[in-house]
Enzyme design. Sequence first.
Site, PDB file in Angstrom:
ATOM      1  N   GLY B 216     -21.268 -10.851 -34.430  1.00  0.00           N
ATOM      2  CA  GLY B 216     -21.699  -9.690 -35.195  1.00  0.00           C
ATOM      3  C   GLY B 216     -22.224 -10.064 -36.577  1.00  0.00           C
ATOM      4  O   GLY B 216     -22.914 -11.065 -36.742  1.00  0.00           O
ATOM      5  N   ILE B 217     -21.857  -9.238 -37.556  1.00  0.00           N
ATOM      6  CA  ILE B 217     -22.351  -9.433 -38.917  1.00  0.00           C
ATOM      7  C   ILE B 217     -21.896 -10.780 -39.468  1.00  0.00           C
ATOM      8  O   ILE B 217     -22.650 -11.488 -40.126  1.00  0.00           O
ATOM      9  CB  ILE B 217     -21.900  -8.253 -39.813  1.00  0.00           C
ATOM     10  CG1 ILE B 217     -22.644  -6.973 -39.389  1.00  0.00           C
ATOM     11  CG2 ILE B 217     -22.159  -8.547 -41.286  1.00  0.00           C
ATOM     12  CD1 ILE B 217     -22.181  -5.705 -40.096  1.00  0.00           C
ATOM     13  N   ASN B 285     -15.403 -11.238 -44.833  1.00  0.00           N
ATOM     14  CA  ASN B 285     -16.082 -10.338 -43.906  1.00  0.00           C
ATOM     15  C   ASN B 285     -15.182  -9.821 -42.793  1.00  0.00           C
ATOM     16  O   ASN B 285     -15.454  -8.775 -42.215  1.00  0.00           O
ATOM     17  CB  ASN B 285     -17.294 -11.073 -43.313  1.00  0.00           C
ATOM     18  CG  ASN B 285     -17.841 -10.382 -42.087  1.00  0.00           C
ATOM     19  OD1 ASN B 285     -18.469  -9.338 -42.197  1.00  0.00           O
ATOM     20  ND2 ASN B 285     -17.566 -10.933 -40.911  1.00  0.00           N
ATOM     21  N   LEU B 294      -6.233  11.336 -38.401  1.00  0.00           N
ATOM     22  CA  LEU B 294      -5.018  11.087 -39.184  1.00  0.00           C
ATOM     23  C   LEU B 294      -3.787  11.724 -38.532  1.00  0.00           C
ATOM     24  O   LEU B 294      -2.706  11.138 -38.514  1.00  0.00           O
ATOM     25  CB  LEU B 294      -5.199  11.612 -40.612  1.00  0.00           C
ATOM     26  CG  LEU B 294      -4.009  11.366 -41.545  1.00  0.00           C
ATOM     27  CD1 LEU B 294      -3.742   9.886 -41.721  1.00  0.00           C
ATOM     28  CD2 LEU B 294      -4.242  12.031 -42.901  1.00  0.00           C
ATOM     29  N   ALA B 295      -3.980  12.907 -37.961  1.00  0.00           N
ATOM     30  CA  ALA B 295      -2.859  13.614 -37.331  1.00  0.00           C
ATOM     31  C   ALA B 295      -2.243  12.794 -36.201  1.00  0.00           C
ATOM     32  O   ALA B 295      -1.064  12.943 -35.886  1.00  0.00           O
ATOM     33  CB  ALA B 295      -3.333  14.971 -36.797  1.00  0.00           C
ATOM     34  N   ASN B 296      -3.048  11.946 -35.588  1.00  0.00           N
ATOM     35  CA  ASN B 296      -2.560  11.149 -34.452  1.00  0.00           C
ATOM     36  C   ASN B 296      -2.406   9.666 -34.783  1.00  0.00           C
ATOM     37  O   ASN B 296      -2.175   8.850 -33.903  1.00  0.00           O
ATOM     38  CB  ASN B 296      -3.522  11.286 -33.266  1.00  0.00           C
ATOM     39  CG  ASN B 296      -3.732  12.724 -32.872  1.00  0.00           C
ATOM     40  OD1 ASN B 296      -2.799  13.519 -32.916  1.00  0.00           O
ATOM     41  ND2 ASN B 296      -4.959  13.074 -32.522  1.00  0.00           N
ATOM     42  N   TYR B 350      -9.457   2.937 -41.981  1.00  0.00           N
ATOM     43  CA  TYR B 350     -10.603   2.060 -42.258  1.00  0.00           C
ATOM     44  C   TYR B 350     -11.212   2.391 -43.626  1.00  0.00           C
ATOM     45  O   TYR B 350     -11.491   1.507 -44.440  1.00  0.00           O
ATOM     46  CB  TYR B 350     -11.638   2.246 -41.151  1.00  0.00           C
ATOM     47  CG  TYR B 350     -12.829   1.317 -41.224  1.00  0.00           C
ATOM     48  CD1 TYR B 350     -12.694  -0.040 -40.912  1.00  0.00           C
ATOM     49  CD2 TYR B 350     -14.091   1.788 -41.584  1.00  0.00           C
ATOM     50  CE1 TYR B 350     -13.789  -0.893 -40.958  1.00  0.00           C
ATOM     51  CE2 TYR B 350     -15.185   0.946 -41.634  1.00  0.00           C
ATOM     52  CZ  TYR B 350     -15.037  -0.394 -41.315  1.00  0.00           C
ATOM     53  OH  TYR B 350     -16.111  -1.231 -41.359  1.00  0.00           O
TER      54      TYR B 350
END
Lengths: 430, 446
Positions: B216-217, B285, B294-296, B350
Amino acid sequence: MAASAKPRRAAVIGGNRIPFARANSTYAKASNQDMLTASLEGLVARFGLAGEPVGEVTAGAVLKHSRDFNLTRESVLGSSLAPTTPAYDVQQACGTGLEATVLVANKIALGQVESGIAGGTDTASDAPIAVNEGLRETLLALNRAKTPGQRLKAVARLRPGQVVPEIPRNVEPRTGLSMGEHMAQTAAHWGVTREAQDELAVQSHRNLAAAYDRGFFDDLLTPYLGLTRDQNLRADSSVDKLAKLKPVFGRGDGATMTAANSTPLTDGASVVLLGSDEWAAERGLPVLAHLVDAQTAAVDYVTGHEGLLMAPAYALPHLLERQGMKLQDFDLVEIHEAFAATVLCTLAAWESESFCRDRLGLDAPIGALDRTRLNVNGSSLAAGHPFAATGGRIVASLAKSLEERGSGARGLISICAAGGQGVMAILEAA
Amino acid sequence: MTGAYAGFVNSAVGTKLAAQLGLPRPVRLRRYAADAPLVEGPVLVAGLADAPVAEHVRTLLSDEGVEVVDAVPAGSRLGAVVLDLTTVTEPGDLDLVRVVLAPAVKALRASGRVVVVGADPASATSVAQAASRRALEGITRSVGKELRFGATANLVLVAEGAEANTDAAVRFLLSGRSAYVDAQVVRVGPGTPAEPADWALPLAGKVAVVTGAARGIGASIADVLARDGAHVVCVDIPAAGESLARTANRVGGTALQVDVTAADAGQRILDATGRHGGLDVVVHNAGITRDKLLANMDESRWDSVLDVNLGSILRMNEVLLGENGIRDGGHVVLVSSIAGIAGNRGQTNYAASKAGVIGLVDALSVDADLVRRGISVNAVAPGFIETEMTAKVPFATREVGRLLNSLSQGGLPVDVAETIAWFSQDANAGVTGNVVRVCGQSLLGA
């Protein structure tokens, strides 16, 4: 060579292997060349050798296709090493990987090369299958035929039975016995118990699992085809579980060898980077250990005078004498676990006063080995044993273990091989 | 350029239809190529009053063999416009933007560039000056939205006395390296930039570490750093070793299998750079997503994302930025995310980590010790980048993500990597504490 010109010692810089897979599983479609190339690629990446040549690459395989006549060179050409890196194949059954290491190390010691890679690869899955011997002779006769009459005569020799192919078998050509059957005879001779073998097998799995858990293999192994650990490893192995298995080698009540205390057929490859101290220093590469000495031996197993896998027992006294050492001086000992019984018979032989006197010509027995120094990071019973790849696995792992113990620590490697042979080597932490 | 929409509007029928309906038409962006000029076509350089930066720009363009013009030449299209407005003092001065840019924008080639240079509003000596300086940001961001065919507009804010430090930033923004950087504000401060012997190899002789380099990046970052001359130590978790080896061998670098969350990760990375004689560039990276509303959100999703994306960086920096770590004059680059700026549904963990990265940049870039040692700390914040990760996003969401930006397309990993490589240049030492979005002027968080 003049007595004063003592050869330098080759440095073990590091190693790489792919995880070992059980036969006909994850690597079923990978060839020896694929696996050796993958091992080289991981090594090249680890030590930043892309585009660089090394003095030579020496490796081999035990089960080998005829098309792989230049297996190692072809693998080098498929790798990121400079295409100007020479290579050659060696083959000494299960001793291949260690013998390759000794060969490269000796050239380094003599100043013939400054660096080299030794290794081995084997697949029991992608095995070479040859045409039936009768068919082969017929086809060759057809090839030699010049006239239509000769051709007809050759073709007339074709028989239905000739479609049955030749599949390689794990059998000694001169005795017709499998290696397991040979080992069972030796195990019975030395009275090695089922319990002792199972305990050794369990210890192998536990040691290997612990080594993985502490990240020991992070710089010794590169995942391949999705496999990140040796597939044969059973971290939860126990003597109770193993006790339930039926023996697969030997006969009757005396049969002690099971699928768990014998190594399974395995696919895999390994390589070791060797060099002179100067070569390593120029590149800022670490030196884990030096190869101090090596010894091969062979026994007369055909007449039954000695067990097929007992040759290492005979190699050791030569090494001890040359190095002025005792077995007990070694900080670590690696005895390849072809079978648990192989290790136990070898240790028993060294403890036996009569064996050491009558067979080895020693005044006193070599003596017992502190088992806490044996195969401390697991061995072939847990990791598996892709024949030619075992030597490289052990050399790299032992070099790292010795380095962890500190400068001067010494380790012994013992590998038995088909044909009644054995290869041994001594490493010393740098 | 990928995506169903891009494929359609660039087809025979699609092109016509898109033109009639006024639909966005993504074009293939001009990106770095070894044999390409810095800018294609002449560059119009203009400025207000004595325009101190314009003079530097004219010199660097001449060095690169790029034609410099004072006005739009008849019958020719411009590669870029550079407008030095560092001396604006009152709103009336801003009219020059209209006067210069109006004809220039019309004459701009595809993938052309508008670079506005201003002074930092924070250091203004009058309210009118502060307001006028800040106005440039509004102008640039709006021009970015008006430009078409892959052209971008960016603003360079120069600190007092740092006029000579702008070369690397101007070069980057004019070049194909900044293809997906649009409507960004780059702050150039003091520091002591060192011009490379060869601008084609701005990282020659440098040793860089890139975490998460297997694919990836991260793999793209390794590629670009190596292309620019660095030796790259590629780091990833042991389980990703096979891809990691491929990256390392492709870039002629070294592979180091280590989990960044391991307690000794920093030391092991530093040890690995030792054999190359030192460490000049650290690119943090490595990152993961474990999305859930958020609730779960469970503890393991929360902890693993925070630890990999933020905690590990703090721990590794203890060693990597310590006295025996990165060399004086080195560069630390972090990877934030547009989610860390705008937030994202299902990504509280995240976004926390990526916003945290920005906080980390803010703090480290003014850290007295690092400032004394001349170490720059910056971050990129990628927008929608075409990776294995975004390929798994549902179709409709993915197409919208691609189109909701001024360039009407997703960026490529190489676009993120180019910006990171630019942050890694000694020539760019005046740039620290910046968070540059590589998002094609995404509407999210703008």
